[in-house]
Design a protein around this motif. Structure first.
Motif, PDB file in Angstrom:
ATOM      1  N   CYS A  32      -7.799  -4.884  -5.081  1.00  0.00           N
ATOM      2  CA  CYS A  32      -6.475  -4.394  -5.481  1.00  0.00           C
ATOM      3  C   CYS A  32      -6.423  -4.163  -6.983  1.00  0.00           C
ATOM      4  O   CYS A  32      -5.838  -3.180  -7.454  1.00  0.00           O
ATOM      5  CB  CYS A  32      -5.396  -5.389  -5.062  1.00  0.00           C
ATOM      6  SG  CYS A  32      -5.083  -5.455  -3.280  1.00  0.00           S
ATOM      7  N   CYS A  40     -11.539  -0.127  -2.193  1.00  0.00           N
ATOM      8  CA  CYS A  40     -10.903  -0.797  -1.064  1.00  0.00           C
ATOM      9  C   CYS A  40     -11.794  -0.857   0.171  1.00  0.00           C
ATOM     10  O   CYS A  40     -11.484  -1.578   1.128  1.00  0.00           O
ATOM     11  CB  CYS A  40      -9.593  -0.094  -0.712  1.00  0.00           C
ATOM     12  SG  CYS A  40      -9.768   1.694  -0.454  1.00  0.00           S
ATOM     13  N   LEU A  87      -2.676   0.001  -4.257  1.00  0.00           N
ATOM     14  CA  LEU A  87      -2.760  -1.313  -3.641  1.00  0.00           C
ATOM     15  C   LEU A  87      -2.364  -2.398  -4.631  1.00  0.00           C
ATOM     16  O   LEU A  87      -2.764  -2.357  -5.804  1.00  0.00           O
ATOM     17  CB  LEU A  87      -4.192  -1.581  -3.156  1.00  0.00           C
ATOM     18  CG  LEU A  87      -4.767  -0.557  -2.170  1.00  0.00           C
ATOM     19  CD1 LEU A  87      -6.245  -0.836  -1.938  1.00  0.00           C
ATOM     20  CD2 LEU A  87      -3.995  -0.574  -0.860  1.00  0.00           C
ATOM     21  N   ASP A  98       0.845  -1.184   0.000  1.00  0.00           N
ATOM     22  CA  ASP A  98       0.000   0.000   0.000  1.00  0.00           C
ATOM     23  C   ASP A  98       0.885   1.239   0.000  1.00  0.00           C
ATOM     24  O   ASP A  98       1.683   1.437   0.908  1.00  0.00           O
ATOM     25  CB  ASP A  98      -0.903  -0.025   1.241  1.00  0.00           C
ATOM     26  CG  ASP A  98      -1.792   1.207   1.371  1.00  0.00           C
ATOM     27  OD1 ASP A  98      -1.773   2.062   0.458  1.00  0.00           O
ATOM     28  OD2 ASP A  98      -2.504   1.316   2.386  1.00  0.00           O
TER      29      ASP A  98
END
Length: 249
Positions: free
Chosen positions: A153, A127, A161, A116
């Protein structure tokens, strides 16, 4: 910012040679290779949980190169009309050239790991679905939790991410074909960044080489503090590009 040899994020495939982006340091994005450019609408269900992207209108890139607005002030968005010379905006390329993964925080899970880097958050908010991706990675042990975390992601447009296979150490990421998207955030009624996909290389007109990545989001509102990348400022300033809304029929 000093020019360096181009970094390449792990497992990123460079787009064919015809594709590239040149950033005019006090002006627009110059797009070469005529990739497809279309709106990408973020949509939500009744509980305000984000679901997916829905494609919208196509915008042809008929010139070689085609200049796209970076300042937020063009009267013919997404194209540049020269207004960057008349308005006040954050044109300076302030982003750190350190590769994105070198400054990412690692979250370890029992099934997968996740990196991250908050500096590249485009505030798309995928997310937050299904219990927040950080919890899904660190605490999720069932297949559904892991699958949701990986999907979130992959839906993160700015590459903040990234999910990683614990055994191989390789990213679990969908390879994207070279293309461009204009993100439209329907739940927040704002227009978001330019979504660059598929390993399209990007340089400044002074020779700065930016990291080659499978996906990245570039500022369109002219107010990012991490230029040329999006930092979510389009939300706080309620940026609207006045392009057509999604056809909901």
């Amino acid at each position: 910012m000093d020019a360096k040899r181009r970094a390449i994020e792990p497992e990123t495939t460079q787009a064919p040679e015809k594709y590239k982006i040149i950033i005019v340091e006090k002006g627009p994005y110059l797009i070469f290779g005529q990739p497809t450019l279309k709106q990408e609408f973020i949509v939500a269900n009744g509980q305000f949980n984000l679901l997916k992207y829905i494609p919208g209108k196509d915008f042809p890139l008929t010139k070689e190169p085609t200049a796209l607005c970076r300042c937020g002030g063009s009267n013919c968005k997404p194209y540049c009309d020269g207004n960057h010379e008349k308005i006040t905006w954050e044109s300076e390329l302030t982003a750190d050239l350190t590769p994105i993964q070198e400054e990412s925080e690692l979250y370890k899970g029992s099934k997968i790991n996740m990196t991250d880097n908050e500096n590249y958050c485009a505030f798309a908010r995928f997310c937050d679905v299904g219990g927040r991706v950080w919890n899904l990675v660190e605490k999720g042990n069932d297949e559904n939790s892991v699958a949701t975390a990986i999907e979130e992601c992959n839906l993160c447009p700015g590459d903040r991410l990234r999910a990683w296979d614990k055994e191989t150490g390789k990213p679990i990421e969908v390879h994207l074909e070279p293309s461009l998207g204009l993100i439209e955030d329907e739940p927040l009624s704002v227009s978001g960044p330019l979504w660059v996909k598929g390993g399209i290389p990007m340089d400044s007109d002074s020779g700065i080489q930016f990291e080659l990545r499978n996906k990245m989001t570039l500022c369109r509102c002219g107010q990012s503090s991490n230029m040329p990348y999006c930092d979510g400022s389009h939300v706080s300033i309620k940026f609207r590009d006045e392009l057509p809304e999604r056809n909901k029929e």
